[in-house]
Design a protein around this motif. Structure first.
Motif, PDB file in Angstrom:
ATOM      1  N   PHE A  81       0.828  -1.201   0.000  1.00 27.63           N
ATOM      2  CA  PHE A  81       0.000   0.000   0.000  1.00 27.63           C
ATOM      3  C   PHE A  81       0.866   1.256   0.000  1.00 27.63           C
ATOM      4  O   PHE A  81       2.025   1.243   0.408  1.00 27.63           O
ATOM      5  N   THR A  82       0.285   2.362  -0.451  1.00 28.91           N
ATOM      6  CA  THR A  82       1.027   3.630  -0.542  1.00 28.91           C
ATOM      7  C   THR A  82       0.804   4.518   0.676  1.00 28.91           C
ATOM      8  O   THR A  82       1.543   5.474   0.893  1.00 28.91           O
ATOM      9  N   GLY A  83      -0.222   4.222   1.462  1.00 33.13           N
ATOM     10  CA  GLY A  83      -0.505   5.028   2.637  1.00 33.13           C
ATOM     11  C   GLY A  83      -1.423   4.297   3.599  1.00 33.13           C
ATOM     12  O   GLY A  83      -2.167   3.401   3.210  1.00 33.13           O
ATOM     13  N   LEU A  84      -1.343   4.687   4.866  1.00 30.78           N
ATOM     14  CA  LEU A  84      -2.193   4.084   5.888  1.00 30.78           C
ATOM     15  C   LEU A  84      -2.693   5.185   6.811  1.00 30.78           C
ATOM     16  O   LEU A  84      -1.898   5.960   7.345  1.00 30.78           O
ATOM     17  N   GLN A  85      -4.006   5.247   6.992  1.00 31.93           N
ATOM     18  CA  GLN A  85      -4.633   6.263   7.840  1.00 31.93           C
ATOM     19  C   GLN A  85      -5.522   5.605   8.878  1.00 31.93           C
ATOM     20  O   GLN A  85      -6.094   4.555   8.643  1.00 31.93           O
ATOM     21  N   PHE A  86      -5.638   6.301  10.023  1.00 31.85           N
ATOM     22  CA  PHE A  86      -6.630   5.894  11.020  1.00 31.85           C
ATOM     23  C   PHE A  86      -7.447   7.122  11.388  1.00 31.85           C
ATOM     24  O   PHE A  86      -6.907   8.135  11.841  1.00 31.85           O
ATOM     25  N   GLN A  87      -8.752   7.052  11.157  1.00 36.08           N
ATOM     26  CA  GLN A  87      -9.646   8.161  11.441  1.00 36.08           C
ATOM     27  C   GLN A  87     -10.534   7.797  12.625  1.00 36.08           C
ATOM     28  O   GLN A  87     -11.164   6.738  12.640  1.00 36.08           O
ATOM     29  N   SER A  88     -10.576   8.702  13.620  1.00 42.86           N
ATOM     30  CA  SER A  88     -11.378   8.463  14.816  1.00 42.86           C
ATOM     31  C   SER A  88     -11.870   9.792  15.354  1.00 42.86           C
ATOM     32  O   SER A  88     -11.652  10.854  14.743  1.00 42.86           O
ATOM     33  N   THR A  89     -12.512   9.766  16.498  1.00 45.61           N
ATOM     34  CA  THR A  89     -12.986  11.002  17.127  1.00 45.61           C
ATOM     35  C   THR A  89     -11.819  11.894  17.561  1.00 45.61           C
ATOM     36  O   THR A  89     -12.014  13.081  17.822  1.00 45.61           O
ATOM     37  N   LEU A  90     -10.628  11.333  17.627  1.00 45.07           N
ATOM     38  CA  LEU A  90      -9.440  12.108  17.980  1.00 45.07           C
ATOM     39  C   LEU A  90      -8.845  12.831  16.783  1.00 45.07           C
ATOM     40  O   LEU A  90      -7.916  13.618  16.916  1.00 45.07           O
TER      41      LEU A  90
END
Length: 316
Positions: A81-90
């Protein structure tokens, strides 16, 4: 003879039950969140060992970005993969040098009924069913360390951030000021301290109530964040008292920032409606300063601004 055969049969069944119980125990998730991602029946031993090593390494940090980086390094063996994100309330956290222009593949991360957020892989290549299945298994190794990091981030935020405005609090100011003074002494990195106080704020609370007062404080926090550069830091001490640490040795920079703040306050419909303005005092740090001395000078500058009719900035 028949009785003897029956006893042998019972012993065999008992052994089978015992082995079955042992097998079940080896697959069980413990109360501490330990994880066995693949059973020995379906995966080589080295793959299981590698995943155990991942679990151990994920537990070495309580910083969300670090946890993601450790996980990404391991997972790239499965998916380029070219990128990794984590999206949360923070908010959004991602690995360094992430390229998010590729196709996103989104996975919800949960523990029981608790939704942690969404993990997003960006890849130029399609995600096959086999890879998707393995990624979902690896998510079980990630969720507990990730939740721990999220809890730590929340606690840290409570300890260092003002709950109303989201600005840094007085405790954080003391720590950062001490660090900047040390850098000023050791590396000749000058900076300045600016203290700010809202004019006529008390009458807003008294006349319109604390809800409007809180809205005014949040509006002013937005003004301050819009007026500084990335190298500067804003703080709220409490009430209507604020501070800015400015990475610049020139009085001229303080004048520019002060004028910008006062202009934004004037343009704010909320603050103008209630005739709220701002008084500002600032000073430059010197290599022999202590925190009390530099704060005292900036405070004297603020006093001068108040004595000069308010809605102005004065150096000391």
């Amino acid at each position: 003879m028949a009785q003897k055969s029956l006893n042998i049969c019972k012993a065999t069944l008992s052994g089978e039950n015992l082995m079955e119980n042992v097998h079940i125990l080896t697959q069980r998730v413990s109360g501490r969140g330990d994880f066995l991602p693949f059973s020995a029946e379906h995966t080589p031993n080295n793959e299981t060992t590698a995943t155990h090593e991942l679990v151990a390494e994920l537990q070495t940090s309580l910083v969300i970005e670090d946890v993601l980086a450790i996980y990404a390094k391991f997972t790239k063996k499965l998916l380029n993969f070219t990128g990794l994100q984590f999206q949360s309330t923070l908010g959004t956290a991602q690995t360094s040098e992430s390229d998010t222009n590729s196709t996103p593949y989104i996975f919800d991360l949960t523990i029981g009924r608790e939704h942690l957020g969404q993990l997003i892989y960006f890849s130029k290549y399609p995600l096959g069913k086999a890879i998707e299945s393995k990624l979902r298994s690896l998510h079980s190794a990630l969720v507990y360390p990730l939740r721990n990091a999220m809890m730590y981030s929340r606690v840290l935020k409570l300890a260092t951030k003002d709950s109303l405005t989201g600005l840094n609090n007085r405790s954080q100011f003391n720590d950062i000021l001490s660090q900047k003074l040390e850098n000023c002494r050791r590396y000749q990195r000058p900076f300045s301290l600016m203290l700010l106080d809202l004019d006529n704020f008390k009458q807003v609370n008294d006349k319109f109530g604390h809800k409007i007062g809180d809205d005014t404080l949040k509006e002013f926090a937005t003004v301050l964040n819009s007026s500084i550069r990335a190298t500067d830091t804003v703080f709220r001490f409490g009430g209507d008292e604020f501070a800015i640490l400015i990475e610049d040795p020139e009085f001229k920079t303080n004048q520019v920032v002060s004028e910008r703040i006062m202009q934004f306050v004037k343009q704010s419909s909320l603050m103008s409606k209630h005739e709220v303005t701002v008084s500002i005092g600032y000073t430059l740090a010197m290599s022999n300063d202590c925190d009390i001395e530099i704060f005292s000078r900036a405070d004297k500058g603020l006093y001068k601004a108040k004595a000069s009719g308010r809605n102005c900035a004065k150096a000391y």
